[in-house]
Motif scaffolding. Structure first.
Motif, PDB file in Angstrom:
ATOM      1  N   ARG A  63       0.870  -1.186   0.000  1.00 36.41           N
ATOM      2  CA  ARG A  63       0.000   0.000   0.000  1.00 36.41           C
ATOM      3  C   ARG A  63       0.903   1.231   0.000  1.00 36.41           C
ATOM      4  O   ARG A  63       1.839   1.314   0.798  1.00 36.41           O
ATOM      5  CB  ARG A  63      -0.879  -0.020   1.248  1.00 36.41           C
ATOM      6  CG  ARG A  63      -1.809   1.181   1.393  1.00 36.41           C
ATOM      7  CD  ARG A  63      -2.590   1.134   2.696  1.00 36.41           C
ATOM      8  NE  ARG A  63      -3.315  -0.104   2.881  1.00 36.41           N
ATOM      9  CZ  ARG A  63      -4.510  -0.380   2.340  1.00 36.41           C
ATOM     10  NH1 ARG A  63      -5.106   0.521   1.602  1.00 36.41           N
ATOM     11  NH2 ARG A  63      -5.096  -1.536   2.553  1.00 36.41           N
ATOM     12  N   PRO A  64       0.641   2.184  -0.898  1.00 35.06           N
ATOM     13  CA  PRO A  64       1.487   3.381  -0.934  1.00 35.06           C
ATOM     14  C   PRO A  64       1.498   4.108   0.411  1.00 35.06           C
ATOM     15  O   PRO A  64       0.475   4.181   1.091  1.00 35.06           O
ATOM     16  CB  PRO A  64       0.827   4.246  -2.013  1.00 35.06           C
ATOM     17  CG  PRO A  64       0.087   3.280  -2.873  1.00 35.06           C
ATOM     18  CD  PRO A  64      -0.373   2.195  -1.935  1.00 35.06           C
ATOM     19  N   PRO A  68      -4.446   5.701   3.547  1.00 34.06           N
ATOM     20  CA  PRO A  68      -5.006   5.081   4.746  1.00 34.06           C
ATOM     21  C   PRO A  68      -5.780   3.808   4.443  1.00 34.06           C
ATOM     22  O   PRO A  68      -6.278   3.614   3.326  1.00 34.06           O
ATOM     23  CB  PRO A  68      -5.941   6.163   5.291  1.00 34.06           C
ATOM     24  CG  PRO A  68      -6.349   6.942   4.080  1.00 34.06           C
ATOM     25  CD  PRO A  68      -5.152   6.908   3.157  1.00 34.06           C
ATOM     26  N   LEU A  69      -5.873   2.938   5.441  1.00 29.06           N
ATOM     27  CA  LEU A  69      -6.724   1.760   5.349  1.00 29.06           C
ATOM     28  C   LEU A  69      -8.159   2.252   5.272  1.00 29.06           C
ATOM     29  O   LEU A  69      -8.551   3.169   5.988  1.00 29.06           O
ATOM     30  CB  LEU A  69      -6.521   0.882   6.589  1.00 29.06           C
ATOM     31  CG  LEU A  69      -7.124  -0.507   6.554  1.00 29.06           C
ATOM     32  CD1 LEU A  69      -6.515  -1.350   5.440  1.00 29.06           C
ATOM     33  CD2 LEU A  69      -6.879  -1.210   7.890  1.00 29.06           C
ATOM     34  N   LEU A  70      -8.960   1.672   4.378  1.00 26.05           N
ATOM     35  CA  LEU A  70     -10.341   2.111   4.215  1.00 26.05           C
ATOM     36  C   LEU A  70     -11.152   1.840   5.470  1.00 26.05           C
ATOM     37  O   LEU A  70     -10.960   0.836   6.150  1.00 26.05           O
ATOM     38  CB  LEU A  70     -10.986   1.407   3.017  1.00 26.05           C
ATOM     39  CG  LEU A  70     -10.403   1.764   1.651  1.00 26.05           C
ATOM     40  CD1 LEU A  70     -11.007   0.884   0.567  1.00 26.05           C
ATOM     41  CD2 LEU A  70     -10.626   3.228   1.330  1.00 26.05           C
ATOM     42  N   THR A  71     -12.067   2.750   5.761  1.00 29.85           N
ATOM     43  CA  THR A  71     -12.950   2.622   6.918  1.00 29.85           C
ATOM     44  C   THR A  71     -14.372   2.947   6.480  1.00 29.85           C
ATOM     45  O   THR A  71     -14.612   3.318   5.326  1.00 29.85           O
ATOM     46  CB  THR A  71     -12.532   3.579   8.058  1.00 29.85           C
ATOM     47  OG1 THR A  71     -12.605   4.919   7.561  1.00 29.85           O
ATOM     48  CG2 THR A  71     -11.129   3.285   8.555  1.00 29.85           C
ATOM     49  N   GLY A  72     -15.314   2.852   7.422  1.00 25.71           N
ATOM     50  CA  GLY A  72     -16.699   3.205   7.142  1.00 25.71           C
ATOM     51  C   GLY A  72     -17.253   2.430   5.974  1.00 25.71           C
ATOM     52  O   GLY A  72     -17.125   1.207   5.904  1.00 25.71           O
ATOM     53  N   ASP A  73     -17.861   3.125   5.012  1.00 26.67           N
ATOM     54  CA  ASP A  73     -18.422   2.460   3.838  1.00 26.67           C
ATOM     55  C   ASP A  73     -17.483   2.531   2.646  1.00 26.67           C
ATOM     56  O   ASP A  73     -17.859   2.248   1.530  1.00 26.67           O
ATOM     57  CB  ASP A  73     -19.805   3.017   3.503  1.00 26.67           C
ATOM     58  CG  ASP A  73     -19.785   4.470   3.065  1.00 26.67           C
ATOM     59  OD1 ASP A  73     -18.764   5.155   3.255  1.00 26.67           O
ATOM     60  OD2 ASP A  73     -20.809   4.932   2.534  1.00 26.67           O
ATOM     61  N   GLY A  74     -16.226   2.897   2.882  1.00 27.56           N
ATOM     62  CA  GLY A  74     -15.225   2.877   1.829  1.00 27.56           C
ATOM     63  C   GLY A  74     -14.707   4.251   1.476  1.00 27.56           C
ATOM     64  O   GLY A  74     -14.952   5.236   2.173  1.00 27.56           O
TER      65      GLY A  74
END
Length: 145
Positions: A63-64, A68-74
């Motif tokens: 991951r660059p 950030p790591l995706l959260t919530g609904d994307g």
């Protein structure tokens, strides 16, 4: 374009086997084809009983930095926000997922829009957001005769 048919979604995976197992065990996908690329690498096509395909690639980069790591609904920036699957029961599906259900949002009820519409979002092994939804229906006023 009357013959246009949606083909597939391709996912880059940190561990092909782990991602394949997640979608097979929890969403009913099965291996439909594997294309060997040499050096122990392959492209894997998964298919579910409704003819939906996922194409899995082994990621060849991390991951660059700063992404950030995706959260919530994307993602809320241009790109794919999440994958989505319709189920009979969100609660039953979450129970079946057990510890594999890393919930990022919900479950939420959307009865104000469609009676019985309920949704939860979870993270797959590679950090992609997967929506699990029950009760969504099209607007009958928009139906094409």
């Amino acid at each position: 374009m009357a013959d246009l048919l949606f083909s597939h979604i391709a996912l880059s995976c940190a561990e092909l086997g782990r991602t394949e197992e997640f979608y097979a065990q929890h969403f009913g996908f099965r291996r439909a084809r594997a294309i060997p690329l040499g050096a122990g690498n392959e492209i894997v096509f998964l298919k579910n009983s409704h003819g939906v395909y996922l194409e899995l690639f082994r990621a060849d980069a991390e991951r660059p930095a700063g992404l950030p790591l995706l959260t919530g609904d994307g993602a809320h920036y241009p790109g794919v926000r999440h994958l989505a699957f319709q189920v009979t029961s969100v609660d039953d599906t979450l129970a079946a997922l057990g510890p594999a259900a890393e919930v990022t949002l919900g479950p939420l009820d959307f009865d104000a829009f469609i009676p019985g519409w309920r949704t939860v979002w979870v993270r797959d092994p590679d950090g992609n957001i997967v929506e699990i939804s029950q009760g969504f229906t099209d607007d009958p006023a928009l139906a094409t005769p």
